[in-house]
Write an enzyme that holds these catalytic residues in place. Structure first.
Site, PDB file in Angstrom:
ATOM      1  CD  GLU A   1      -3.347   0.634   1.749  1.00  0.00           C
ATOM      2  OE1 GLU A   1      -3.440  -0.445   2.341  1.00  0.00           O
ATOM      3  OE2 GLU A   1      -4.281   1.455   1.699  1.00  0.00           O
TER       4      GLU A   1
ATOM      5  CD  GLU B   1      -4.431  -0.178   8.954  1.00  0.00           C
ATOM      6  OE1 GLU B   1      -3.706  -1.181   8.831  1.00  0.00           O
ATOM      7  OE2 GLU B   1      -5.068   0.331   8.010  1.00  0.00           O
TER       8      GLU B   1
HETATM    9  C1  BGC Z   1      -5.292   3.005   4.781  1.00  0.00           C
HETATM   10  C2  BGC Z   1      -5.763   4.078   5.717  1.00  0.00           C
HETATM   11  C3  BGC Z   1      -6.698   4.928   4.913  1.00  0.00           C
HETATM   12  C4  BGC Z   1      -7.885   4.064   4.640  1.00  0.00           C
HETATM   13  C5  BGC Z   1      -9.027   4.758   4.017  1.00  0.00           C
HETATM   14  C6  BGC Z   1      -6.458   2.160   4.428  1.00  0.00           C
HETATM   15  O1  BGC Z   1      -6.149   1.126   3.585  1.00  0.00           O
HETATM   16  O2  BGC Z   1      -4.244   2.266   5.295  1.00  0.00           O
HETATM   17  O3  BGC Z   1      -4.807   4.654   6.458  1.00  0.00           O
HETATM   18  O4  BGC Z   1      -6.954   6.185   5.384  1.00  0.00           O
HETATM   19  O5  BGC Z   1      -7.509   2.916   3.927  1.00  0.00           O
HETATM   20  O6  BGC Z   1      -9.875   3.930   3.336  1.00  0.00           O
END
Ligand code: BGC
Length: 754
Positions: free
Chosen positions: A352, A633
């Site tokens: 990501e 997270e």
């Molecule tokens: C990210 C987040 C992001 C979110 C929003 C995730 O995959 O890691 O930090 O803000 O998606 O959809």
């Protein structure tokens, strides 16, 4: 900005496994006296490293970083006067980087084209005014390197048997080298770096090396960090060392599931001699490494981890009497370091690593205290504006926006304006203005800020609520199922409308500040309309806000949506909800950054402290009890039984939930701007939570502001330093505000007063 480019964007005719080397050799012009100046500018498709006769042109790695290449490709400028020789080889290595490597979670690559290429121009000025120009053109040669594979997500493979530094030095290009082609390229896209480059910061030694239950060699660096390993090793030619990277262990083995499809694996093949390896064409988020194939006994002095991120200056510090809180603060700082690698990314380890706008929207004030992020974020904001302009005013979820390409390749939804995420267009420039007091950030971003606000205005229902379209809402509410992070308790339309009120108000204030009276009036009216609608449709007479959960009260209070009476009621209800939940976190991405502020502002400071100091899951300190060295997270990225959360998104290095640092700095540390850039500074520590002392320091644009407080018996003593030219205002519990001139002050008040 350079307007004259005589150089061509050249690309090797052969790709050489995605890591070609390019070179030219030139003699310094004779008879013109000493060299006065030698300026080299370089940019590329892919990432580059530049050498003159084998010496690096600068300390940067992974240049030109990642920008919205479609409109802005940055170039680095080097002073190379001291590196010139009568005969010099200008050598450049290229690799896939962001331009041609993998980006996003769908396995796609080469979003910006499938050719690697470089453009470079060296201008040497001599004592007599003569200028010599060396530029990339079709006379350059290109050849293979010892790197056989490279990708930011997957890692790098280096075969030392192929390494030969000869290419960097005068003499014929080694055998096997071929030609280059000039590509069609619009040099108008080239733009100078305004922020700092990515560099190596420090090296971290292993703290432990041992065998896992399955017999694998594991190395612990004691800190979840971002970068790579480097080492010198000798062993039989052809031996392959394989290094896998992970942030955590699970069942005693490297926990790689959170990396999803990112391989994060480096491979090194030995030549038989002493080989030095440093995989600078990838990066990993890791605390642990699993090493196979090491040719001898592995000792902790054999290798080190190199910490890599943008070259930011540390400006803010905090410490207090609670070691757990200090660890939380360190985790915020390390989380930021790992993710401020040219782009402010969500996470640095899995497939990501994107510049999610919402994460930064909430974290920008904390970031701007900890480090000088002025130019770093202003560069990113230019990309944001470029993407926005190209997409009819939609500020995308990620900047640079590669998800817009996913809509063609996969079923990812089309770009849409999303509350909190798209609001980064307004909240981030405003945070920079507050932190540094430089209004040019507002001037530069004004078009982007107002375009975003007008766009949301056009999306409002006739009721003046933002209650249509896709929203991420209070993303990652801890009570939402792990696989369904959208399912928050907070009504996403309440969240969206509250966010838009804040945006419209901020843009009205910006317009006012910049002397744009018409806009100030317009956005002021919009804000007023939205606030009235919020109260009419979402707030009941008894003060209940629709969906009656901590996030909606938090946003209503902190964003100023309620009148005084309703604010007090909302504060009481919030306090009750927080208590009911046993001081565990019940808010997601929207509420969490502001919940302690909402409690503090409404007279519930004790609740704010209890929430902050809670250790049960979910809480800020739960990860600390689990040995976290970065912000996670999810509160429970690691479950209490030591297994990894089964959710698809389980990063151990995500700065967003560290946004509470801003409250810590202002409320525990006691340093807050009263005027933008701390031209006037509020010194207002609010002791609580059983803390006996705290210190905060901030290197502002005017100089160092310092606060140290301690509680001894019945006394609260505050020592503070206010820089020259700055007015301090001290506000202590139970005491009237007092102005402090610049200089040092020590003030003691009874601790019981407040
Ligand atoms: C990210 C987040 C992001 C979110 C929003 C995730 O995959 O890691 O930090 O803000 O998606 O959809």
């Amino acid at each position: 900005m350079r307007s004259q480019w005589s150089a061509a964007m050249i690309s090797p005719a052969d790709d050489f496994a995605g890591a070609p080397l390019l070179r030219t050799e030139f003699a310094l012009a004779q008879g013109h006296g000493a060299v006065l100046n030698a300026e080299l500018v370089v940019s590329s498709r892919g990432v580059f490293e530049t050498y003159l006769n084998g010496r690096a042109a600068g300390p940067d790695v992974l240049s030109p970083g990642w920008s919205s290449y479609e409109w802005r490709l940055r170039y680095r400028t080097y002073d190379v006067k001291d590196l010139l020789r009568p005969t010099t080889v200008l050598g450049i290595s290229l690799a896939n980087g962001w331009s041609r490597g993998r980006l996003g979670w769908n396995g796609n690559r080469a979003f910006y084209g499938d050719r690697l290429a470089v453009i470079a121009q060296l201008e040497v000025t001599f004592a007599d005014g003569h200028r010599q120009l060396v530029s990339t053109d079709e006379t350059w040669r290109a050849g293979p390197s010892a790197t056989l594979a490279n990708d930011l997500y997957d890692g790098q493979t280096i075969d030392a048997r192929l390494a030969d530094d000869g290419w960097m030095h005068p003499g014929a290009a080694p055998p096997g080298w071929g030609g280059v082609e000039a590509l069609e390229f619009d040099t108008n896209r080239l733009t100078p770096y305004i922020g700092p480059p990515v560099i190596r910061h420090e090296a971290v030694a292993p703290v432990n090396i041992w065998l896992s239950p399955s017999g694998r060699t594991l190395v612990d660096f004691g800190q979840n960090l971002v970068g790579w390993l480097r080492f010198t090793v000798q062993g039989e030619a052809g031996t392959e060392i394989i290094i896998r990277h992970g942030e955590v262990l699970e069942h005693g083995e490297l926990g790689v599931r959170p990396l999803r499809s990112a391989q994060a694996t480096d491979r090194f093949v030995l030549s038989g001699g002493a080989d030095y390896f440093e995989p600078t064409k990838t990066y990993h988020g890791f605390r642990y490494a699993e090493i196979t194939g090491w040719p001898s006994e592995l000792t902790s002095s054999a290798l080190e981890a190199v910490v890599v991120h943008s070259d930011l200056r540390r400006t803010g510090y905090f410490e207090c009497s609670d070691p757990m809180l200090n660890q939380l603060h360190r985790n915020v700082t390390w989380g930021m370091r790992g993710n401020f690698l040219d782009v402010p990314t969500d996470c640095p380890q899995r497939d990501e690593r994107l510049g999610w706008t919402g994460d930064l929207a909430v974290f920008a004030p904390s970031a701007a205290f900890l480090y000088d992020v002025g130019t770093f974020l202003r560069d990113w904001l230019r990309d944001l504006a470029a993407e926005q302009q190209a997409q009819d005013g939609v500020v995308p979820l990620v900047v640079p926006d590669v998800l817009k390409y996913e809509t063609h390749r996969t079923s990812f939804p089309r770009p849409a304006t999303v509350a909190l995420w798209s609001d980064a267009a307004v909240w981030v420039p405003w945070a920079l203005w507050q932190a540094y007091g430089d209004r040019t950030v507002l001037e530069d971003q004004y078009t982007s800020m107002t375009a975003h606000t007008r766009r949301v205005e056009s999306l409002l229902s006739p009721t003046s609520l933002w209650d249509t379209g896709l929203q991420l809402g209070d993303w990652l509410d801890p009570q939402a199922p792990p696989g369904d992070p959208f399912k928050a308790k907070a009504d996403s339309q309440v969240v969206a409308t509250a966010c838009f009120y804040r945006t419209a108000r901020t843009v009205a204030d910006t317009a006012e500040l910049l002397g744009r009276a018409d806009d100030a009036q317009h956005f002021g009216l919009v804000a007023g309309r939205v606030r009235a609608a919020f109260n009419k449709h979402y707030v009941q007479e008894n003060g209940t806000v629709q969906s009656d959960c901590a996030t909606v009260y938090t946003l209503a209070i902190v964003f100023g949506l309620l009148d005084e009476l309703m604010t007090a009621r909302a504060g009481d209800r919030l306090s009750a909800l927080v208590k009911e939940n046993g001081y565990r976190i019940s808010t997601g991405y929207a509420g969490t950054p502001y919940v302690t502020d909402a409690l503090t502002q409404t007279g519930h400071l004790d609740d704010a402290y209890r929430l902050l100091l809670e250790r049960g899951c979910p809480s800020w300190l739960y990860p600390v009890t689990m040995g976290a060295t970065t912000i996670w997270e999810r509160w429970d990225s690691m479950l209490p039984d030591g297994t990894i959360n089964p959710g698809q998104m389980t990063s151990f290095n995500h700065y967003a939930l560290g946004a509470v640092a801003d409250w810590i700095h202002r409320t525990i540390g006691g340093i807050a701007p009263l005027e933008a850039g701390y031209a006037k500074v509020l010194i207002a520590p609010r002791p609580g939570g059983g803390l006996t002392w705290a210190t905060a320091r901030l290197e502002t644009v005017h100089g160092l502001v310092e606060v140290r407080w301690r509680v001894t018996g019945q006394d609260l003593t505050v020592e503070t330093a206010v820089p020259a030219g700055v007015t301090g205002v001290i506000r202590l519990p139970g005491e009237p505000d007092r102005e402090l001139p610049s200089g040092g002050h020590t003030i003691t008040v009874p601790v019981t007063a407040g």
